[in-house]
Design an enzyme around this catalytic site. Structure first.
Site, PDB file in Angstrom:
ATOM      1  N   SER A 148       0.825  -1.222   0.000  1.00  0.00           N
ATOM      2  CA  SER A 148       0.000   0.000   0.000  1.00  0.00           C
ATOM      3  C   SER A 148       0.849   1.258   0.000  1.00  0.00           C
ATOM      4  O   SER A 148       0.343   2.352  -0.234  1.00  0.00           O
ATOM      5  CB  SER A 148      -0.931   0.003   1.220  1.00  0.00           C
ATOM      6  OG  SER A 148      -0.164  -0.026   2.411  1.00  0.00           O
TER       7      SER A 148
ATOM      8  N   TYR B 260      14.402  -3.857  16.194  1.00  0.00           N
ATOM      9  CA  TYR B 260      14.176  -3.860  14.743  1.00  0.00           C
ATOM     10  C   TYR B 260      15.340  -4.579  14.058  1.00  0.00           C
ATOM     11  O   TYR B 260      15.153  -5.433  13.199  1.00  0.00           O
ATOM     12  CB  TYR B 260      14.058  -2.419  14.226  1.00  0.00           C
ATOM     13  CG  TYR B 260      13.978  -2.337  12.718  1.00  0.00           C
ATOM     14  CD1 TYR B 260      12.788  -2.632  12.048  1.00  0.00           C
ATOM     15  CD2 TYR B 260      15.096  -2.006  11.947  1.00  0.00           C
ATOM     16  CE1 TYR B 260      12.722  -2.581  10.665  1.00  0.00           C
ATOM     17  CE2 TYR B 260      15.034  -1.950  10.570  1.00  0.00           C
ATOM     18  CZ  TYR B 260      13.840  -2.236   9.932  1.00  0.00           C
ATOM     19  OH  TYR B 260      13.776  -2.193   8.555  1.00  0.00           O
TER      20      TYR B 260
ATOM     21  N   ALA C 236      17.401  -6.770  15.294  1.00  0.00           N
ATOM     22  CA  ALA C 236      17.354  -8.212  15.578  1.00  0.00           C
ATOM     23  C   ALA C 236      16.329  -8.900  14.682  1.00  0.00           C
ATOM     24  O   ALA C 236      16.557 -10.022  14.200  1.00  0.00           O
ATOM     25  CB  ALA C 236      17.008  -8.443  17.044  1.00  0.00           C
ATOM     26  N   SER C 237      15.198  -8.226  14.413  1.00  0.00           N
ATOM     27  CA  SER C 237      14.166  -8.850  13.564  1.00  0.00           C
ATOM     28  C   SER C 237      14.689  -9.042  12.146  1.00  0.00           C
ATOM     29  O   SER C 237      14.378 -10.034  11.483  1.00  0.00           O
ATOM     30  CB  SER C 237      12.866  -8.035  13.587  1.00  0.00           C
ATOM     31  OG  SER C 237      12.985  -6.821  12.853  1.00  0.00           O
ATOM     32  N   LYS C 238      15.522  -8.118  11.657  1.00  0.00           N
ATOM     33  CA  LYS C 238      16.072  -8.249  10.298  1.00  0.00           C
ATOM     34  C   LYS C 238      17.211  -9.275  10.271  1.00  0.00           C
ATOM     35  O   LYS C 238      17.376  -9.994   9.280  1.00  0.00           O
ATOM     36  CB  LYS C 238      16.546  -6.886   9.775  1.00  0.00           C
ATOM     37  CG  LYS C 238      15.394  -5.916   9.509  1.00  0.00           C
ATOM     38  CD  LYS C 238      14.440  -6.447   8.437  1.00  0.00           C
ATOM     39  CE  LYS C 238      13.330  -5.474   8.119  1.00  0.00           C
ATOM     40  NZ  LYS C 238      12.380  -5.976   7.107  1.00  0.00           N
TER      41      LYS C 238
ATOM     42  N   SER D 205      14.929  -7.526   3.615  1.00  0.00           N
ATOM     43  CA  SER D 205      15.686  -7.415   4.859  1.00  0.00           C
ATOM     44  C   SER D 205      16.122  -5.963   4.987  1.00  0.00           C
ATOM     45  O   SER D 205      15.326  -5.034   4.789  1.00  0.00           O
ATOM     46  CB  SER D 205      16.856  -8.400   4.794  1.00  0.00           C
ATOM     47  OG  SER D 205      17.726  -8.251   5.868  1.00  0.00           O
TER      48      SER D 205
HETATM   49  P1  NDP Z   1       6.054   1.791   4.752  1.00  0.00           P
HETATM   50  O1  NDP Z   1       5.596   2.139   6.121  1.00  0.00           O
HETATM   51  O2  NDP Z   1       5.990   2.827   3.684  1.00  0.00           O
HETATM   52  O3  NDP Z   1       5.317   0.475   4.227  1.00  0.00           O
HETATM   53  C1  NDP Z   1       5.057  -0.615   5.073  1.00  0.00           C
HETATM   54  C2  NDP Z   1       4.066  -1.534   4.400  1.00  0.00           C
HETATM   55  O4  NDP Z   1       3.890  -2.688   5.228  1.00  0.00           O
HETATM   56  C3  NDP Z   1       2.715  -0.897   4.210  1.00  0.00           C
HETATM   57  O5  NDP Z   1       2.203  -1.257   2.953  1.00  0.00           O
HETATM   58  C4  NDP Z   1       1.866  -1.512   5.321  1.00  0.00           C
HETATM   59  O6  NDP Z   1       0.523  -1.643   4.863  1.00  0.00           O
HETATM   60  C5  NDP Z   1       2.494  -2.887   5.434  1.00  0.00           C
HETATM   61  N1  NDP Z   1       2.281  -3.537   6.723  1.00  0.00           N
HETATM   62  C6  NDP Z   1       2.703  -3.130   7.948  1.00  0.00           C
HETATM   63  N2  NDP Z   1       2.309  -4.010   8.884  1.00  0.00           N
HETATM   64  C7  NDP Z   1       1.633  -4.992   8.226  1.00  0.00           C
HETATM   65  C8  NDP Z   1       0.976  -6.181   8.630  1.00  0.00           C
HETATM   66  N3  NDP Z   1       0.903  -6.563   9.917  1.00  0.00           N
HETATM   67  N4  NDP Z   1       0.399  -6.966   7.685  1.00  0.00           N
HETATM   68  C9  NDP Z   1       0.436  -6.598   6.402  1.00  0.00           C
HETATM   69  N5  NDP Z   1       1.016  -5.474   5.938  1.00  0.00           N
HETATM   70  C10 NDP Z   1       1.601  -4.689   6.862  1.00  0.00           C
HETATM   71  O7  NDP Z   1       7.577   1.307   4.973  1.00  0.00           O
HETATM   72  P2  NDP Z   1       8.708   0.837   3.940  1.00  0.00           P
HETATM   73  O8  NDP Z   1       8.188   0.765   2.562  1.00  0.00           O
HETATM   74  O9  NDP Z   1       9.883   1.648   4.236  1.00  0.00           O
HETATM   75  O10 NDP Z   1       9.004  -0.636   4.507  1.00  0.00           O
HETATM   76  C11 NDP Z   1       8.831  -1.811   3.741  1.00  0.00           C
HETATM   77  C12 NDP Z   1       9.870  -2.838   4.172  1.00  0.00           C
HETATM   78  O11 NDP Z   1      11.173  -2.355   3.869  1.00  0.00           O
HETATM   79  C13 NDP Z   1       9.873  -3.166   5.667  1.00  0.00           C
HETATM   80  O12 NDP Z   1      10.057  -4.541   5.848  1.00  0.00           O
HETATM   81  C14 NDP Z   1      11.077  -2.400   6.182  1.00  0.00           C
HETATM   82  O13 NDP Z   1      11.605  -2.982   7.350  1.00  0.00           O
HETATM   83  C15 NDP Z   1      12.015  -2.523   4.990  1.00  0.00           C
HETATM   84  N6  NDP Z   1      13.100  -1.554   4.939  1.00  0.00           N
HETATM   85  C16 NDP Z   1      12.821  -0.196   4.894  1.00  0.00           C
HETATM   86  C17 NDP Z   1      13.862   0.715   4.837  1.00  0.00           C
HETATM   87  C18 NDP Z   1      13.619   2.182   4.818  1.00  0.00           C
HETATM   88  O14 NDP Z   1      14.582   2.946   5.059  1.00  0.00           O
HETATM   89  N7  NDP Z   1      12.433   2.666   4.483  1.00  0.00           N
HETATM   90  C19 NDP Z   1      15.267   0.272   4.783  1.00  0.00           C
HETATM   91  C20 NDP Z   1      15.433  -1.161   4.810  1.00  0.00           C
HETATM   92  C21 NDP Z   1      14.384  -2.019   4.877  1.00  0.00           C
HETATM   93  P3  NDP Z   1      -0.781  -1.294   5.716  1.00  0.00           P
HETATM   94  O15 NDP Z   1      -0.383  -0.344   6.805  1.00  0.00           O
HETATM   95  O16 NDP Z   1      -1.697  -0.692   4.680  1.00  0.00           O
HETATM   96  O17 NDP Z   1      -1.241  -2.617   6.196  1.00  0.00           O
END
Ligand code: NDP
Length: 274
Positions: free
Chosen positions: A14, A145, A147-149, A131
């Site tokens: 999303s 956080y 540790a989870s990654k 990750s």
């Molecule tokens: P956003 O907050 O923009 O996106 C997070 C997404 O995860 C949303 O679509 C949200 O959808 C969804 N989400 C959260 N919790 C749940 C759940 N319980 N079930 C289903 N969907 C869920 O963050 P990012 O795009 O930055 O993060 C995406 C991934 O990238 C994560 O795993 C993050 O750890 C990783 N990451 C991010 C970095 C960064 O700097 N941004 C760097 C390295 C990794 P909704 O709320 O609509 O359910």
């Protein structure tokens, strides 16, 4: 590998990285189903399904809907996750630590368990887990956080050994800071302590600065497409220049240099110590 007519399932599509991945896979020819907890009508060209990665019932329902619609899942992208605002590790309760792992790690495990039987039956499939550079580096004041990654990394590498005998390969993508809603969605520690107040403020301010000069999510989406379509996929893909440099440092620099580098980046060396 040919991406035409392959079915991809992307969790957390999303916003941010997941949305960019789903859109990139769509333009590359995949039939893409993104998910979010709300589901509903997609603002993009790909379909959206409701799915909460912390709920077995929700996952079973979404995966069976998809199998009913398409009969197959060729590519699973485990992207859903959230971060934490700066906090000392002891400022989170065990309940909060579990909640972080429920989404960021057990979400990946649940999705894998739900999708692998379908891939195994067909004798092919790809799983790509989002990750982070924090899957191989420490994050002071972001220990849970981080540790989870690290858990995602260990799980993915082990899984790749197991599943390749069934024609399924597993890769991780390791982005550095990426411009998304990550900071806005990050949760604060639930048992804050006065002793950490000033360092929390300090690390949050530095992190905001680092995010301001971070990569666009499309950088991560390109790395995912590369992993998804490679004839012989690697286990790990860094996303972006900064992540590549950090990965090389982790692999080749002395541990003391990495240790000092982390403190310098977060300007922890400027804070008073006892
Ligand atoms: P956003 O907050 O923009 O996106 C997070 C997404 O995860 C949303 O679509 C949200 O959808 C969804 N989400 C959260 N919790 C749940 C759940 N319980 N079930 C289903 N969907 C869920 O963050 P990012 O795009 O930055 O993060 C995406 C991934 O990238 C994560 O795993 C993050 O750890 C990783 N990451 C991010 C970095 C960064 O700097 N941004 C760097 C390295 C990794 P909704 O709320 O609509 O359910």
């Amino acid at each position: 590998m040919n991406s035409k007519n392959k079915v991809a399932l992307v969790t957390g599509a999303s916003s941010g990285i997941g949305e960019a991945i789903a859109q990139r896979l769509f333009t590359a020819g995949y039939k893409v189903y993104g998910t979010s907890r709300r589901g509903g009508v997609s603002k993009n060209e790909f379909e959206m399904l409701p799915l909460d990665v912390t709920s077995d019932t929700s996952i079973v329902s979404a995966v069976s809907d998809l199998i009913r619609l398409e009969g197959r899942i060729d590519l699973l992208i485990n992207n859903a996750g959230f971060g934490t605002a700066a906090a000392g590790a002891e400022e989170s309760s065990i309940e909060q630590a579990k909640a972080i792992f429920e989404t960021n790690f057990f979400g990946v495990v649940r999705m894998t368990k739900a999708v692998v039987p379908h891939m195994r039956r067909r004798g092919s499939g790809r799983i790509i887990n989002i990750s982070s550079v924090l899957g191989f580096l420490p994050m002071p004041y972001g220990a849970l956080y981080c540790a989870s990654k690290h858990a995602v990394e260990g799980y993915s590498e082990s899984l790749d050994h197991e599943l390749r005998t069934h024609g399924i390969r597993v890769s991780t993508i390791e982005p550095a800071y990426t411009r998304t809603q990550f900071l806005t969605s990050a949760i604060a520690a639930d048992t804050p302590m006065a002793e950490y107040e000033s360092v929390r403020t300090h690390v949050d301010a530095v992190t905001k600065e680092l995010f301001a000069e971070s990569d666009d999510p499309t950088v991560v989406a390109e790395a995912v497409l590369q992993a998804a379509t490679a004839e012989h996929p690697k286990l790990r893909y860094t996303a972006g220049k900064q992540a590549k440099v950090l990965s090389l440092l982790r692999a080749f620099a002395p541990a003391s240099a990495v240790d000092a580098g982390i403190r310098k980046k977060l300007r922890l060396h400027l804070l008073p110590t006892k």
